[in-house]
Design an enzyme around this catalytic site. Structure first.
Site, PDB file in Angstrom:
ATOM      1  CB  CYS A  59      -0.967   0.039   1.822  1.00  0.00           C
ATOM      2  SG  CYS A  59      -0.310   0.077   2.820  1.00  0.00           S
ATOM      3  CB  THR A  60       0.413   4.574  -0.022  1.00  0.00           C
ATOM      4  OG1 THR A  60      -1.025   4.154  -0.586  1.00  0.00           O
ATOM      5  CG2 THR A  60       0.929   6.048   0.126  1.00  0.00           C
TER       6      THR A  60
END
Length: 428
Positions: free
Chosen positions: A268-269
């Site tokens: 994810c980020t």
């Protein structure tokens, strides 16, 4: 100087023959209803004009800082008060949430103030090993104000996450360093599989790349081979949660996989969503869970854009960042397109939601319909034809905001509620 003055006097005595000067063409501006205050429009860092303006108005270098840590905090509300006291007089905007399970922070500010807060926190033995990530914010603050408070869930998830064993590292996915992650990606790349399948080696072990973000984030950038998530909000993520074959969703990449012999690489980020969701998958019997330490932002800083296509979506005023933001100069020996995050090896990357054509800029905009407010990608032609709306259905909505240039953004949608909005006027 005397010669120049003499020339001017000479021209005053013998003026040039008068020739009618045609009036300048009318200046073409995007229509903005007079009842929309300029304060309800904000800029993004992608605008050259904005960057030049900030260079004058904002002499200090602004940065965005992100970090999180799962650790037991006995009295989080007292901790919030202590942090608020430290930040008094410091120019910090952003979201900083704390509870019994730890802290989750994304904020912006002048470099001195932003870094001082992270350094102060690291002096606490509980946060000594905190992974702090910074990135430039060319337009000053990337958040409208500071929200530092107690929050029952550090991330938004259906049913909350306070009941999850987040503080127990053994219940979370095993973190891989960016270099280890790259090695896994390169090993997977050698296998001839489609993007929606789990890769397998000669020993029978499988490897699946799982994007634990939203579909609109994937649309502007992702790792090669990662399936587009059928999710528009992390709160409703349900990968691998089907209880029976009847409940199985064909778009779920975890459906039917061998939980014992499949290595699941989650990303994810910044890493927090993977840490949270991996505890859920662990309870569901998935054994071999791995996550990218520090998320994509940390990977782009350490390894550059190897294996990554497009830009990185971020949840602040900047919205979309090319890989070079995190590792300046990393693309010097590569093609210019790759350095700018335009290395589009995926046919689905950066497509207009309305007509399906390739967009020029990998940056979302919000639908002009205040009651929709959808984040979407749109080509220039559809932006004009739909007047900033995400589709035909929104163009007839009763409350429409003005069409904005791509480098400008609306403020939070609820700030427009009190305005008497109507359909925007047609272009002049």
């Amino acid at each position: 100087m005397a010669m120049a003055a003499a020339v001017h006097r000479f021209l005053g005595v013998f003026p040039a023959p008068s020739t009618p000067t045609p009036p300048p063409p009318p200046r073409q501006l995007s229509p903005r209803p007079h009842h929309i205050p300029p304060s309800l429009v904000r800029c993004c860092s992608s605008s050259p004009v904005c960057a030049a303006t900030v260079a004058v108005a904002q002499p200090q270098e602004f940065v965005v800082v992100t970090f999180y840590k799962f650790v037991s905090i006995d009295d989080p509300r007292a901790e919030v008060s202590r942090h608020l006291h430290f930040l008094q007089g410091r120019d910090i905007h952003g979201r900083i949430y704390m509870n019994e399970q730890g802290i989750n922070a994304q904020y912006s500010g002048p470099h001195k103030d932003a870094v001082a807060y992270a350094d102060w926190l690291r002096k606490d033995h509980r946060f000594r090993d905190l992974l702090v990530q910074t990135s430039p914010s060319l337009c000053g603050h990337a958040f409208p104000r500071l929200k530092l408070r107690y929050k029952p869930s550090l991330v938004q998830l259906e049913g909350g996450c306070s009941h999850l064993p987040l503080v127990d590292p053994s219940m979370r996915a095993t973190p891989l360093t960016p270099s280890e992650w790259r090695e896994r990606l390169e090993a997977r790349k050698c296998l001839d599989v489609s993007s929606s399948e789990a890769a397998g080696d000669s020993s029978g072990r499988r490897l699946l790349l799982l994007d634990v973000r939203n579909d609109y984030e994937w649309d502007i950038g992702h790792f090669q081979g990662a399936q587009r998530p059928n999710v528009d909000c992390f709160r409703s993520t349900s990968f691998g949660l089907s209880e029976s074959e009847q409940e199985m969703d064909s778009s779920d990449p975890l459906n039917g996989i061998d939980k014992e012999n499949t290595d699941i690489l989650m990303y994810c980020t910044g890493g927090i969503r993977c840490d949270v969701y991996s505890t859920i998958l662990r309870k569901k019997g998935f054994r071999n869970l791995y996550t990218l330490k520090g998320g994509v932002s940390n990977y782009l800083k350490e390894e550059g854009s190897a294996g990554w296509v497009g830009n990185l979506f971020v949840f602040d005023g900047r919205l979309s960042l090319p890989p070079a933001t995190y590792k300046p100069g990393a693309g010097d020996d590569d093609d210019e397109e790759e350095e700018e995050g335009r290395n589009r090896s995926s046919s689905e990357l950066g497509r207009c939601y309305a007509c399906g054509s390739e967009v020029v800029e990998l940056r979302h905009r919000n639908c002009a319909n205040i009651d929709c407010n959808r984040l979407y990608l749109c080509c220039g032609r559809c932006v004009e034809e739909l007047r900033g709306c995400c589709g035909e259905g929104c163009t007839a909505a009763p409350r429409l905001r003005p069409l904005l240039p791509s480098h400008q953004r609306y403020h939070k949608w609820h700030l427009y509620r009190h305005l008497d909005l109507g359909a925007p006027s047609s272009p002049s």
